[in-house]
Each structure stands twice: as C-alpha cells, then as structure tokens.
Design a protein around this motif. Structure first.
Motif, mmCIF file in Angstrom:
data_model
loop_
_atom_site.group_PDB
_atom_site.id
_atom_site.type_symbol
_atom_site.label_atom_id
_atom_site.label_comp_id
_atom_site.label_asym_id
_atom_site.label_seq_id
_atom_site.Cartn_x
_atom_site.Cartn_y
_atom_site.Cartn_z
ATOM 1 N N THR A 1 19.506 10.116 -15.300
ATOM 2 C CA THR A 1 19.340 9.366 -15.668
ATOM 3 C C THR A 1 17.832 9.965 -16.350
ATOM 4 O O THR A 1 16.827 9.647 -17.068
ATOM 5 C CB THR A 1 17.930 7.560 -14.729
ATOM 6 O OG1 THR A 1 17.069 9.398 -13.748
ATOM 7 C CG2 THR A 1 18.615 7.004 -14.870
ATOM 8 N N GLY A 2 17.038 10.819 -16.109
ATOM 9 C CA GLY A 2 16.905 12.301 -16.751
ATOM 10 C C GLY A 2 15.913 11.245 -17.029
ATOM 11 O O GLY A 2 13.986 11.644 -17.686
ATOM 12 N N GLY A 3 14.717 10.911 -15.950
ATOM 13 C CA GLY A 3 12.609 10.427 -16.456
ATOM 14 C C GLY A 3 13.508 8.711 -16.481
ATOM 15 O O GLY A 3 12.050 8.198 -17.064
ATOM 16 N N MET A 4 14.368 8.033 -16.947
ATOM 17 C CA MET A 4 13.955 6.683 -17.403
ATOM 18 C C MET A 4 13.652 5.706 -16.482
ATOM 19 O O MET A 4 12.972 4.834 -16.408
ATOM 20 C CB MET A 4 15.552 6.458 -17.700
ATOM 21 C CG MET A 4 16.550 6.875 -18.951
ATOM 22 S SD MET A 4 17.757 5.683 -19.605
ATOM 23 C CE MET A 4 17.786 5.024 -19.667
ATOM 24 N N ILE A 5 13.340 6.523 -14.967
ATOM 25 C CA ILE A 5 13.177 5.055 -13.831
ATOM 26 C C ILE A 5 11.522 5.468 -14.208
ATOM 27 O O ILE A 5 11.125 4.637 -14.147
ATOM 28 C CB ILE A 5 13.712 5.551 -12.422
ATOM 29 C CG1 ILE A 5 15.536 5.621 -12.687
ATOM 30 C CG2 ILE A 5 13.217 4.866 -11.270
ATOM 31 C CD1 ILE A 5 15.890 6.013 -11.458
ATOM 32 N N THR B 1 21.733 2.115 -13.415
ATOM 33 C CA THR B 1 21.639 3.335 -12.919
ATOM 34 C C THR B 1 19.992 2.631 -13.043
ATOM 35 O O THR B 1 19.163 2.815 -11.299
ATOM 36 C CB THR B 1 21.870 5.197 -13.888
ATOM 37 O OG1 THR B 1 23.135 5.196 -13.175
ATOM 38 C CG2 THR B 1 21.729 5.842 -12.386
ATOM 39 N N VAL B 2 19.043 2.889 -13.933
ATOM 40 C CA VAL B 2 18.038 2.184 -13.919
ATOM 41 C C VAL B 2 17.928 1.553 -12.833
ATOM 42 O O VAL B 2 16.740 1.249 -12.199
ATOM 43 C CB VAL B 2 16.825 2.088 -15.276
ATOM 44 C CG1 VAL B 2 16.056 1.924 -14.323
ATOM 45 C CG2 VAL B 2 16.861 3.676 -15.631
ATOM 46 N N GLY C 1 0.503 -1.434 -0.183
ATOM 47 C CA GLY C 1 -0.037 0.084 -0.031
ATOM 48 C C GLY C 1 0.418 1.435 -0.145
ATOM 49 O O GLY C 1 0.586 2.007 0.668
ATOM 50 N N VAL C 2 2.058 1.861 -0.677
ATOM 51 C CA VAL C 2 3.008 2.463 -1.128
ATOM 52 C C VAL C 2 2.828 3.118 -1.816
ATOM 53 O O VAL C 2 2.634 2.093 -3.377
ATOM 54 C CB VAL C 2 4.154 1.916 -0.420
ATOM 55 C CG1 VAL C 2 5.218 2.922 -0.408
ATOM 56 C CG2 VAL C 2 3.907 1.216 1.056
ATOM 57 N N MET C 3 2.717 4.597 -2.513
ATOM 58 C CA MET C 3 2.907 5.569 -3.376
ATOM 59 C C MET C 3 3.927 5.636 -3.497
ATOM 60 O O MET C 3 5.608 5.536 -2.397
ATOM 61 C CB MET C 3 2.341 6.507 -2.881
ATOM 62 C CG MET C 3 0.698 6.849 -3.482
ATOM 63 S SD MET C 3 0.087 5.708 -4.927
ATOM 64 C CE MET C 3 -0.104 7.151 -5.950
ATOM 65 N N LEU C 4 4.695 5.358 -4.691
ATOM 66 C CA LEU C 4 5.977 5.351 -5.290
ATOM 67 C C LEU C 4 6.151 6.978 -5.609
ATOM 68 O O LEU C 4 5.827 7.598 -6.974
ATOM 69 C CB LEU C 4 6.778 3.982 -6.170
ATOM 70 C CG LEU C 4 8.161 4.712 -6.539
ATOM 71 C CD1 LEU C 4 9.051 4.075 -5.826
ATOM 72 C CD2 LEU C 4 8.010 3.324 -7.832
ATOM 73 N N ALA C 5 7.591 8.114 -5.725
ATOM 74 C CA ALA C 5 8.064 8.924 -6.570
ATOM 75 C C ALA C 5 9.568 8.585 -7.007
ATOM 76 O O ALA C 5 9.690 7.816 -5.949
ATOM 77 C CB ALA C 5 7.545 10.366 -6.022
ATOM 78 N N THR C 6 9.846 9.623 -8.153
ATOM 79 C CA THR C 6 11.148 9.208 -8.267
ATOM 80 C C THR C 6 12.313 10.819 -8.107
ATOM 81 O O THR C 6 10.946 11.827 -8.513
ATOM 82 C CB THR C 6 11.394 8.711 -9.818
ATOM 83 O OG1 THR C 6 10.884 9.876 -10.767
ATOM 84 C CG2 THR C 6 10.992 7.119 -9.526
ATOM 85 N N ALA C 7 13.360 11.186 -7.994
ATOM 86 C CA ALA C 7 14.274 11.831 -7.894
ATOM 87 C C ALA C 7 14.947 11.641 -8.751
ATOM 88 O O ALA C 7 15.996 10.876 -9.101
ATOM 89 C CB ALA C 7 13.917 12.346 -6.864
ATOM 90 N N GLU C 8 14.695 12.316 -10.502
ATOM 91 C CA GLU C 8 16.415 11.808 -11.008
ATOM 92 C C GLU C 8 16.800 12.650 -11.938
ATOM 93 O O GLU C 8 16.278 14.226 -12.584
ATOM 94 C CB GLU C 8 15.026 10.799 -12.429
ATOM 95 C CG GLU C 8 14.561 9.683 -12.226
ATOM 96 C CD GLU C 8 13.700 8.744 -13.042
ATOM 97 O OE1 GLU C 8 14.363 8.644 -13.909
ATOM 98 O OE2 GLU C 8 12.660 8.805 -12.801
ATOM 99 N N SER C 9 18.250 12.561 -11.644
ATOM 100 C CA SER C 9 19.232 13.756 -12.401
ATOM 101 C C SER C 9 19.724 12.703 -13.564
ATOM 102 O O SER C 9 18.986 12.951 -14.994
ATOM 103 C CB SER C 9 19.419 14.090 -11.102
ATOM 104 O OG SER C 9 20.542 14.994 -12.677
#
Length: 167
Positions: A28-32, A147-148, A18-26
């Motif tokens: 990788t420019g959004g690849m994750i 990295t991803v 029941g966990v939401m997920l967010a990314t903070a990417e440098s």
C-alpha cells in the motif's frame, strides 16, 4: 462504510481506549497511514507509519528476519507477523497494522497470485494475528484500496469487545 468512515471509526476507537496506532506497509506504500492522517485530530492517536516496500526496509526498519524473507518470501504469514511485531516494538503504538502483498499488474505466480495480501495485526499484550486475503484482480488501484479497507476493518475489530474476545 467508506475508507474515510472506517478510518474515522478506527481513530475514535483508539482514542476511546487510549491506544496509539502505527502501520507497517508494503504493497500500500503508505495509503493506510494517509487514510488515517487525512482526518483532522488524528495526531492524538497516530504515532507513525513504516513504509517498507523493499525487503531491505523490512529488515532495517522493522527487524524482519532475513531468514524469514528467504524461507517464506515478503508476501507470507510469517513476514506480516514480523512486520506487525516490529512496528509494535519500534513505536509508541499499542496497535499496529501490517500489510504485504502483490498488487500487480506483474509479480504474481501460481503460488502467490496478484491480489494476495497478508495482514498482520499486533495489539499490545496479545498474540499477533495474521490473515490472508485474496482480492479479485480488479487492477492495482482496486487491490490497494481494498487492502486499506480491510486493514482498517481489522484494526477496528481488534479494538472492539467482540474482536478482543476472539483474539
């Protein structure tokens, strides 16, 4: 496991807990976030992705301290930690994955070579974990794909019983 399989496993682990997920990417420019949202049904657990390629974006979007960037640089334990913490504070996520590194082909130095990536993982109510990886300079695409992969593995590990016990 392929990146697609890892992304799917991470999404399932988030849903199970029941966990939401967010990314903070440098680097990788959004690849994750793209790897995660390529999977149908990901909207059930993916909240958002912050793409903070510039230092200004890290400060504006994630609240990374300009003093941290000045003292340690964008590619550092401190910056990765603040990126993960900032993403957690600025989203509905209970788990955030942050990456900042040097994918090349330029920009490396003796102190911070091409292939150096810092990862930050923030899980609600746990201390932020930062991890340093130095990937072989197999080219920009290779470093970014690895990295991803590593970020997805860290997220999965954070949600497993073993990962939480050693957190």
């Amino acid at each position: 496991m392929s990146n697609n399989e890892l992304a799917n496993a991470l999404l399932q682990a988030c849903q199970k807990r029941g966990v939401m997920l967010a990314t903070a990417e440098s680097c990788t420019g959004g690849m994750i976030i793209a790897a995660l949202t390529d999977i149908a049904g990901s909207s059930a657990v993916v909240d958002r992705g912050f793409i903070t390629y510039s230092n200004e974006a890290k400060v504006d979007m994630l609240g990374v301290s300009a003093a941290t960037l000045e003292a340690h640089g964008a590619v550092s334990r401190e910056t990765a930690t603040e990126m993960a913490t900032g993403a957690l504070a600025r989203s509905r996520a209970g788990l955030t994955l942050a990456v900042t590194g040097i994918a090349g082909p330029g920009g490396g130095s003796a102190e911070k070579p091409i292939g150096l990536v810092w990862f930050g993982v923030a899980l609600a109510d746990r201390p932020v974990v930062a991890e340093r990886q130095l990937f072989t300079d197999g080219g920009r695409d290779f470093i970014r794909r690895e990295t991803v992969r590593h970020a997805l593995e860290l997220g999965l590990r954070a949600l497993t019983d073993v990962g939480l016990a050693s957190w």
